[in-house]
Structures are given as structure tokens and as C-alpha cells.
Design an enzyme around this catalytic site. Structure first.
Site, PDB file in Angstrom:
ATOM      1  N   LYS A  11      13.866  -0.111  -2.386  1.00  0.00           N
ATOM      2  CA  LYS A  11      14.688  -0.692  -1.313  1.00  0.00           C
ATOM      3  C   LYS A  11      16.054  -1.188  -1.821  1.00  0.00           C
ATOM      4  O   LYS A  11      16.263  -1.324  -3.031  1.00  0.00           O
ATOM      5  CB  LYS A  11      13.880  -1.810  -0.650  1.00  0.00           C
ATOM      6  CG  LYS A  11      12.604  -1.270  -0.001  1.00  0.00           C
ATOM      7  CD  LYS A  11      11.933  -2.308   0.866  1.00  0.00           C
ATOM      8  CE  LYS A  11      10.662  -1.740   1.468  1.00  0.00           C
ATOM      9  NZ  LYS A  11      10.064  -2.657   2.459  1.00  0.00           N
ATOM     10  N   TYR A  51      10.450   3.250  10.806  1.00  0.00           N
ATOM     11  CA  TYR A  51       9.697   2.016  11.072  1.00  0.00           C
ATOM     12  C   TYR A  51       9.266   1.887  12.545  1.00  0.00           C
ATOM     13  O   TYR A  51       9.053   0.772  13.021  1.00  0.00           O
ATOM     14  CB  TYR A  51      10.539   0.805  10.659  1.00  0.00           C
ATOM     15  CG  TYR A  51      10.553   0.575   9.161  1.00  0.00           C
ATOM     16  CD1 TYR A  51       9.375   0.329   8.453  1.00  0.00           C
ATOM     17  CD2 TYR A  51      11.743   0.579   8.432  1.00  0.00           C
ATOM     18  CE1 TYR A  51       9.373   0.122   7.080  1.00  0.00           C
ATOM     19  CE2 TYR A  51      11.747   0.366   7.054  1.00  0.00           C
ATOM     20  CZ  TYR A  51      10.561   0.139   6.388  1.00  0.00           C
ATOM     21  OH  TYR A  51      10.555  -0.081   5.034  1.00  0.00           O
ATOM     22  N   ASN A 114      11.290  -6.522  -0.291  1.00  0.00           N
ATOM     23  CA  ASN A 114      10.089  -6.530  -1.135  1.00  0.00           C
ATOM     24  C   ASN A 114      10.030  -5.338  -2.110  1.00  0.00           C
ATOM     25  O   ASN A 114       8.959  -4.853  -2.455  1.00  0.00           O
ATOM     26  CB  ASN A 114       8.818  -6.660  -0.285  1.00  0.00           C
ATOM     27  CG  ASN A 114       8.587  -5.476   0.632  1.00  0.00           C
ATOM     28  OD1 ASN A 114       9.424  -4.587   0.704  1.00  0.00           O
ATOM     29  ND2 ASN A 114       7.453  -5.458   1.319  1.00  0.00           N
ATOM     30  N   HIS A 117       8.487   0.322  -0.897  1.00  0.00           N
ATOM     31  CA  HIS A 117       7.591   0.688   0.208  1.00  0.00           C
ATOM     32  C   HIS A 117       6.538   1.633  -0.327  1.00  0.00           C
ATOM     33  O   HIS A 117       6.813   2.440  -1.216  1.00  0.00           O
ATOM     34  CB  HIS A 117       8.399   1.394   1.308  1.00  0.00           C
ATOM     35  CG  HIS A 117       7.534   2.099   2.309  1.00  0.00           C
ATOM     36  ND1 HIS A 117       6.940   1.438   3.359  1.00  0.00           N
ATOM     37  CD2 HIS A 117       7.121   3.395   2.383  1.00  0.00           C
ATOM     38  CE1 HIS A 117       6.214   2.314   4.048  1.00  0.00           C
ATOM     39  NE2 HIS A 117       6.309   3.501   3.487  1.00  0.00           N
ATOM     40  N   GLU A 128       6.200  10.331   6.716  1.00  0.00           N
ATOM     41  CA  GLU A 128       7.337   9.697   6.060  1.00  0.00           C
ATOM     42  C   GLU A 128       8.103  10.683   5.172  1.00  0.00           C
ATOM     43  O   GLU A 128       9.334  10.702   5.173  1.00  0.00           O
ATOM     44  CB  GLU A 128       6.844   8.489   5.256  1.00  0.00           C
ATOM     45  CG  GLU A 128       6.349   7.373   6.163  1.00  0.00           C
ATOM     46  CD  GLU A 128       5.614   6.255   5.427  1.00  0.00           C
ATOM     47  OE1 GLU A 128       5.194   5.298   6.105  1.00  0.00           O
ATOM     48  OE2 GLU A 128       5.466   6.336   4.195  1.00  0.00           O
TER      49      GLU A 128
HETATM   50  P1  CMP Z   1       7.139  -1.905   4.146  1.00  0.00           P
HETATM   51  O1  CMP Z   1       5.977  -1.600   3.280  1.00  0.00           O
HETATM   52  O2  CMP Z   1       8.358  -1.104   3.932  1.00  0.00           O
HETATM   53  O3  CMP Z   1       6.708  -1.776   5.689  1.00  0.00           O
HETATM   54  C1  CMP Z   1       7.197  -2.588   6.729  1.00  0.00           C
HETATM   55  C2  CMP Z   1       8.172  -3.594   6.234  1.00  0.00           C
HETATM   56  O4  CMP Z   1       8.480  -4.643   7.119  1.00  0.00           O
HETATM   57  C3  CMP Z   1       7.566  -4.311   5.030  1.00  0.00           C
HETATM   58  O5  CMP Z   1       7.507  -3.452   3.935  1.00  0.00           O
HETATM   59  C4  CMP Z   1       8.495  -5.493   4.897  1.00  0.00           C
HETATM   60  O6  CMP Z   1       9.667  -5.184   4.188  1.00  0.00           O
HETATM   61  C5  CMP Z   1       8.835  -5.776   6.349  1.00  0.00           C
HETATM   62  N1  CMP Z   1       8.079  -6.929   6.833  1.00  0.00           N
HETATM   63  C6  CMP Z   1       6.760  -7.009   7.071  1.00  0.00           C
HETATM   64  N2  CMP Z   1       6.427  -8.235   7.529  1.00  0.00           N
HETATM   65  C7  CMP Z   1       7.587  -8.933   7.570  1.00  0.00           C
HETATM   66  C8  CMP Z   1       7.906 -10.252   7.971  1.00  0.00           C
HETATM   67  N3  CMP Z   1       6.977 -11.092   8.426  1.00  0.00           N
HETATM   68  N4  CMP Z   1       9.199 -10.627   7.908  1.00  0.00           N
HETATM   69  C9  CMP Z   1      10.144  -9.767   7.469  1.00  0.00           C
HETATM   70  N5  CMP Z   1       9.889  -8.498   7.082  1.00  0.00           N
HETATM   71  C10 CMP Z   1       8.630  -8.087   7.128  1.00  0.00           C
END
Ligand code: CMP
Length: 141
Positions: A11, A51, A114, A117, A128
């Protein structure tokens, strides 16, 4: 349906902080082989498609603006039992809850930023990877 493939995104924040090298090294050390990879920047349309399942979530708009904020690296990785093994290696969505030794514990800043993914199922991985790669770019044995 194949069970040896997963799709990942390094990311924007992780890429900006030059964590790409260490992250790839950890993918390889854990037995994941790179089958396709590119540096790209998502536009809003692509982020919305990717998403789509989160469209009704309160964090959706923020997620779109974050994921389009800078370059990302997208990749298809191969290993037996790819989905579960990859998710174990990256750890919980929230880095505060991720176990020590997981990628998100080491490289994530927040639930949103985070670091990486990972697909949540074989079906998601197929969907995806087809968003980011053409059939010609996906040459599997
Ligand atoms: P990812 O695995 O890319 O899939 C969905 C993404 O949404 C997740 O990682 C996070 O980056 C984001 N996400 C999920 N929950 C939250 C949350 N409560 N607040 C902000 N971002 C979130």
C-alpha cells in the site's frame, strides 16, 4: 479453482517508506514465488471496483482516497495453500492486534495504512488479479 495463488498490494505508505524491498524479501523467505508484479497508481474508479464489497462501510471514502494517494505495488504470488498462509504471514487488519513477526506488526501504521493487502479467498484472488493484470501477464505453469 486454483488454491496456490493470492493477490497482494503493497500500500501507499509502505511503498513511500521504502518497505517494498524488505516486504518482498519476507514473501520469498516464506515460500511465496512472484508470478506477476507491477508498480502502479490506482484511480478512484479502480479503487471502487477493487473494494466494492466495502461500499457501505463508514471507512469506504477514506479508504478510496488513501489507496489512490500514491503508488502501490500489486502482485500475484504462488505457494501451496496461498490464501491462508499469506494471511497468517501478514497478520490482523489492525496492526495493534497483529501478532509479533507479522508484516503488519512490522510495517503498518494504522488499520487503513496497514502496509499490505491479501486476498480473503481463492475467488477473491482471481477477481482481484484480473483487475490489475491481463491474461497475457498471468503466465502460470
Ligand atoms: P484490506 O485487506 O486491503 O481490505 C479492506 C481494507 O479496508 C483493509 O485492508 C483496511 O485497510 C481497510 N479497513 C478495514 N477496516 C477499517 C477500519 N475500521 N477503518 C479504516 N480502514 C479499514
Amino acid at each position: 479453482m486454483r488454491t496456490d495463488l493470492t493477490f497482494t498490494i503493497v500500500k501507499p505508505t509502505a511503498f513511500e517508506k521504502n518497505y517494498l524491498g524488505p516486504i518482498i524479501e519476507i514473501f520469498n523467505r516464506n515460500g511465496f514465488k512472484i508470478k506477476a508484479m507491477k508498480l502502479t497508481r490506482m484511480n478512484r474508479e479502480k479503487a471502487k471496483e477493487f473494494y466494492a464489497e466495502h461500499e457501505t462501510k463508514p471507512f469506504f471514502e477514506s479508504l478510496l482516497s488513501y489507496m489512490t494517494s500514491g503508488p502501490v505495488v500489486v502482485a500475484v504470488l504462488q505457494k501451496e495453500n496461498a490464501i491462508a498462509d499469506f494471511r497468517e504471514m501478514i497478520g490482523a487488519t489492525d496492526p495493534a492486534k497483529a501478532q509479533f513477526g507479522t508484516l503488519r506488526k512490522m510495517f503498518a501504521d494504522s488499520k487503513e495504512a496497514n502496509a499490505v493487502h491479501g486476498s480473503d479467498s481463492n475467488e477473491s484472488a482471481q477477481r482481484e488479479m484480473s483487475i490489475f493484470f491481463t491474461e497475457e501477464e498471468l503466465f502460470f505453469d
